[in-house]
Design an enzyme around this catalytic site. Structure first.
Site, PDB file in Angstrom:
ATOM      1  N   GLY A 213       0.318 -11.080 -13.014  1.00 45.52           N
ATOM      2  CA  GLY A 213      -0.069 -11.545 -11.687  1.00 45.52           C
ATOM      3  C   GLY A 213       0.731 -12.787 -11.352  1.00 45.52           C
TER       4      GLY A 213
ATOM      5  N   ALA B  32       0.892  -1.163   0.000  1.00 49.43           N
ATOM      6  CA  ALA B  32       0.000   0.000   0.000  1.00 49.43           C
ATOM      7  C   ALA B  32       0.931   1.213   0.000  1.00 49.43           C
ATOM      8  CB  ALA B  32      -0.913  -0.006   1.216  1.00 49.43           C
TER       9      ALA B  32
ATOM     10  N   CYS C  80      -7.920   3.119  -8.552  1.00 53.73           N
ATOM     11  CA  CYS C  80      -7.803   4.184  -7.535  1.00 53.73           C
ATOM     12  C   CYS C  80      -9.172   4.529  -6.953  1.00 53.73           C
ATOM     13  CB  CYS C  80      -7.229   5.445  -8.168  1.00 53.73           C
ATOM     14  SG  CYS C  80      -5.675   5.173  -8.994  1.00 53.73           S
TER      15      CYS C  80
ATOM     16  N   ASN D  47       1.819   5.309 -16.496  1.00 52.89           N
ATOM     17  CA  ASN D  47       0.720   4.718 -15.724  1.00 52.89           C
ATOM     18  C   ASN D  47      -0.004   5.873 -15.028  1.00 52.89           C
ATOM     19  OD1 ASN D  47      -0.172   3.559 -12.818  1.00 52.89           O
ATOM     20  ND2 ASN D  47      -0.266   1.889 -14.303  1.00 52.89           N
TER      21      ASN D  47
END
Ligand SMILES: Cc1cc2nc3c(=O)[nH]c(=O)nc-3n(C[C@H](O)[C@H](O)[C@H](O)COP(=O)(O)O)c2cc1C
Length: 339
Positions: A268, A93, A152, A122
């Site tokens: 991923g 985070a 977001c 990005n």
């Protein structure tokens, strides 16, 4: 994290073009020449310069590099801890720490060697207006393509993530589409019910490509203090722990995107050439590497070598021949059952 990399004294700045000619790994992505299907992922390589200081690492081993998430104004990011290693993964985070779009365009982009690889911005934002402002600024820069990170929180809607709702996702894509003609890649969130519907809406809204998937929200608790480990309480889980989920999402999004010719950057938990092949067979045109770089900075070379060897053994001339070649028998069940 395993292993320590050796730091190089100074970055090499050779001027040999990234794509010297056709090869088994070279491909076109939204009209851009990629020397390899490998894409270094946002937040895992700083602003494209970080890993070039490591002995043996080259940006040329990647088809493209996605820069750290960038907002309208500079952000300091979240309170610590910001990262935490979990079994087979990591929670983060960071809070979109970045120097703001004006600084990135004026001071960082001029330092990048655009002959080495393709660079993708990005874009992040708290409002649709901020996404538009940042996209418009990158549109006037030398950046090769623009990825929008729709995971977001939307401050005007109580902080729910844009990317968790198809309507909000499509609004962001449509607004950004209006201000750029550069290739637009929308990065889909796995934290939602129906990623197919979201993909469909983003395609209708004008995205040129999809990135699948962003991190999956999770948390960790320190039992000694009984506090959340991550300062923000929750964080995004990445790394091998999320690979099977990411693979299924790519398979599902490919069903929608494939018929429209919309390419996917599958990502991923990719760590090996076999992982990369799984994503390509499931429908990805390009494959992202993020968390793996933290413990194995030379992973790109190994994946490129493994892909080349697989293609040779399968008598295939180019990696694109593998895209979406998953073999399913007629009538094979593909519905959400387990247990
Ligand atoms: C430390 C860290 C920072 C990240 N920052 C961003 C970001 O700024 N923007 C974004 O779209 N994704 C960000 N991501 C998500 C990655 O780009 C990637 O989608 C995700 O980690 C899944 O790939 P991986 O398992 O190979 O890491 C971040 C991931 C990590 C681990």
């Amino acid at each position: 994290m395993r292993g320590m990399a050796t730091l190089k004294p100074a970055p090499a700045t050779s001027r040999v073009p990234a794509v010297a000619g056709p090869g088994p790994l070279a491909l076109k992505f939204c009209g851009l020449d990629f020397a390899s299907p490998l894409v270094l992922l946002s937040g895992c390589v700083g602003f494209g310069e970080e890993y070039t200081r490591i002995e043996g690492f080259s940006n040329r081993d990647a088809g493209a590099i996605v820069l750290k998430g960038t907002t309208g104004k500079a952000r300091l990011g979240n309170a610590p801890h910001r990262v935490f290693e979990t079994p087979a993964g990591m929670l983060n985070a960071i809070g979109l720490q970045n120097p703001g779009v004006e600084h990135v365009v004026q001071h960082i982009l001029p330092q990048l060697d655009f002959t080495e690889t393709r660079f993708i911005a990005n874009v992040s934002g708290s409002t649709i207006e901020e996404y538009v402002e940042v996209t418009r600024r990158f549109d006037q820069s030398p950046i090769d393509a623009i990825e929008i990170n729709i995971s977001c929180p939307n401050v005007k809607e109580g902080g729910v993530a844009f990317g968790n709702y198809p309507d909000m996702s499509a609004q962001v894509v449509a607004a950004c589409r209006r201000v750029t003609a550069k290739p637009l890649i929308t990065k889909l969130s796995p934290n939602q019910t129906d990623i197919r519907e979201n993909a469909r809406r983003c395609i209708e809204a004008g995205t040129d490509a999809l990135a699948v998937i962003n991190t999956i929200m999770g948390m960790a608790v320190d039992v000694r203090t009984r506090r959340p480990v991550i300062g923000n309480v929750q964080g995004g889980l990445s790394g091998p722990a999320i690979k099977p989920i990411a693979l299924l999402k790519v398979h599902q999004v490919y069903e929608v995107a494939g018929p429209h010719g919309i390419p996917i950057i599958g990502q991923g938990g990719i760590t090996t050439a076999t992982d990369a092949l799984e994503f390509i067979i499931a429908g990805a045109t390009a494959v992202g590497v993020g968390t793996a770089l933290f413990y194995e900075p030379m992973v790109c070379k190994a994946i490129n070598d493994g892909l080349t060897e697989y293609l040779h053994n399968a008598s295939l001339t180019n990696v694109t021949e593998l895209i979406g070649t998953l073999r399913t028998a007629p009538g094979m069940q593909d519905c959400p059952v387990s247990g």
